[in-house]
Write a protein that holds these residues in place. Structure first.
Motif, mmCIF file in Angstrom:
data_model
loop_
_atom_site.group_PDB
_atom_site.id
_atom_site.type_symbol
_atom_site.label_atom_id
_atom_site.label_comp_id
_atom_site.label_asym_id
_atom_site.label_seq_id
_atom_site.Cartn_x
_atom_site.Cartn_y
_atom_site.Cartn_z
ATOM 1 N N PHE A 118 -3.429 0.389 -4.346
ATOM 2 C CA PHE A 118 -4.227 1.602 -4.199
ATOM 3 C C PHE A 118 -3.322 2.741 -3.734
ATOM 4 O O PHE A 118 -2.248 2.511 -3.175
ATOM 5 N N THR A 119 -3.793 3.952 -3.930
ATOM 6 C CA THR A 119 -3.220 5.121 -3.272
ATOM 7 C C THR A 119 -4.168 5.517 -2.147
ATOM 8 O O THR A 119 -5.343 5.790 -2.401
ATOM 9 N N PHE A 120 -3.670 5.517 -0.934
ATOM 10 C CA PHE A 120 -4.469 5.897 0.230
ATOM 11 C C PHE A 120 -4.098 7.308 0.675
ATOM 12 O O PHE A 120 -2.938 7.714 0.603
ATOM 13 N N TRP B 275 -11.922 9.333 -6.280
ATOM 14 C CA TRP B 275 -11.666 8.855 -4.924
ATOM 15 C C TRP B 275 -12.891 8.148 -4.357
ATOM 16 O O TRP B 275 -14.022 8.572 -4.596
ATOM 17 N N LYS C 11 0.834 -1.202 0.000
ATOM 18 C CA LYS C 11 0.000 0.000 0.000
ATOM 19 C C LYS C 11 0.868 1.251 0.000
ATOM 20 O O LYS C 11 1.838 1.354 0.733
ATOM 21 N N GLU D 238 -11.466 5.990 5.519
ATOM 22 C CA GLU D 238 -10.612 5.560 4.415
ATOM 23 C C GLU D 238 -10.922 6.359 3.164
ATOM 24 O O GLU D 238 -12.077 6.540 2.789
ATOM 25 N N LYS E 233 -9.385 6.244 -0.775
ATOM 26 C CA LYS E 233 -8.456 5.606 -1.708
ATOM 27 C C LYS E 233 -8.944 5.839 -3.129
ATOM 28 O O LYS E 233 -10.122 6.156 -3.355
#
Length: 417
Positions: free
Chosen positions: A42-44, A101, A2, A114, A116
């Motif tokens: 994913f980009t969190f 997003w 991640k 959250e 992501k």
């Protein structure tokens, strides 16, 4: 593995640079055939820390009517238009860049846990306009494409999602008219079950030689299509750049904001909130710059169409964008079926205005009056501390406001006097 993203300018710039160096392949064909793409990451977005605390400090200065409060709901970079899932599980947020997003409040404490990126295996181009059907199909209107994501509230947990063309790449507007300007599309499902999409024309004032082409394709207007992409027709004409529309909960009439002509001075022309009562109506552009103010380019010319004047004229260059009719039960009764809309603020004014949420009350005859509801994102120095873009309603009757300058979603709730 991640990748965690701090919501700071430096790291966002680095992320954009990395994306430019390693473009994401377009995996739409694979996803349409329910095939894996091999994407795993994913980009969190980090939701705590100094950046989030700074946004909370700004919110202390926001003025609201008695009984209301505003809180930070989520840090969401470049947050633009929103679509709240019918099941209330996730809110999808578009941008004018290359990401959508997915925002989730897992423990239902009314703060997102959250954030992501949605569908990381796909390559997006200005995916500004997400919207949901009542039965859970997510549509996203991009610069020149519309995709549908069945069961998006389920598939978003995986990097690969079921995705299909509604309008293929390059077919929303002709390739010759694909512009970098006024291409933030917005979509909504109408009472007739059809998809309504706004198509801003790219000029300050549309030139005469483009008018026939634009009329044919609905550029500078709004189109409606069946949800499978068939049956395209132009529903609305004479719009400069509308970036927000919704349907009255009782009458089903289409209401929309419109951004009006720049370069005419600080105080003209007015912005607009419009009411459409029949298909094919014309709202004045390019002969009118906003309200009854004629454009310089078409001054003195006879107007060849019957023009519907705005239901509400708003302050010039406040840049009215996203809007929604309020149908919740949390707010006092006076707000039932009122319009909540965002004023983004324009570059084209010596003294900034806007950067606030407005409320418009509509009576039984369709007459409307508007007033500020949440304001304070312009400080004493005339500096923007935030720029609201869109308003959406959560299932509990509170509302979300997106802000693409601060990169955030705010939640406004009512607690009583």
């Amino acid at each position: 593995m991640k990748t965690f993203l701090l919501a700071s300018i430096g790291l966002l710039a680095a992320t954009s640079l990395a994306a430019a160096q390693a473009p994401v392949p377009d995996n739409l064909e694979k996803l349409s055939n329910f095939q894996s793409t091999g994407t795993t990451e994913f980009t969190f977005v980090e939701q705590s820390g100094a950046y989030a605390d700074g946004i909370r400090e700004t919110l202390k200065r926001i003025k609201l009517p008695a009984g209301f409060k505003i809180d930070l709901y989520a840090v969401v970079p470049d947050a633009r238009h929103m679509a709240v899932g019918p099941q209330g599980i996730v809110t999808f947020v578009g941008t004018r860049k290359d990401k959508v997003w997915a925002v989730t409040d897992r423990n239902k404490d009314r703060v997102a846990d959250e954030v992501k990126n949605f569908a990381p295996s796909l390559k997006f181009a200005i995916p500004n306009g997400p919207c949901f059907s009542k039965d859970g199909f997510l549509y996203i209107a991009e610069q020149n494409r519309v995709l549908v994501y069945p069961a998006a509230e389920f598939f978003y947990e995986s990097p690969d999602v079921a995705a299909f063309n509604v309008v293929k790449q390059g077919e929303l507007v002709p390739a010759t008219e694909e512009s970098y300007n006024h291409t933030a599309r917005v979509c909504k499902i109408g009472p007739d079950g059809k998809l309504y999409i706004s198509l801003g024309q790219p000029f300050n004032v549309a030139p005469a030689e483009k008018l026939d082409l634009y009329k044919e394709h609905g550029i500078g207007g709004m189109i409606r299509i069946n949800t499978d992409g068939t049956g395209r027709e132009v529903y609305t004409y004479g719009i400069r750049n509308s970036v927000g529309h919704d349907f009255h909960p009782e009458t089903g009439e289409l209401w929309f904001t419109d951004n009006q002509v720049d370069g005419m001075g600080d105080d003209i022309p007015p912005g607009e909130i419009n009411r459409q009562t029949a298909a094919g109506q014309h709202f004045g552009h390019p002969w009118y710059g906003g309200g009854s103010v004629r454009t310089t380019e078409y001054a003195g010319q006879e107007v060849p169409v019957e023009v519907v004047m705005p239901a509400v004229e708003t302050v010039a260059h406040a840049a009215d964008l996203g809007m929604t009719f309020y149908t919740g039960r949390q707010f006092p009764e006076k707000y039932k079926n009122a319009i909540f809309s965002a004023q983004h603020g324009s570059w084209n004014r010596t003294e900034p205005v806007g950067a606030r949420v407005m409320v418009t009350f509509v009576d039984s005859e369709g007459k409307a009056t508007t007033e500020p509801f949440a304001e304070g994102w312009i400080d004493e120095n005339g500096e923007y501390l935030g720029r609201p873009v869109d308003v959406a309603q959560l299932r509990d009757g509170s509302i979300l406001v997106s802000d693409d300058l601060a990169g955030a979603l705010y939640r406004i709730s009512y607690e009583g006097n």
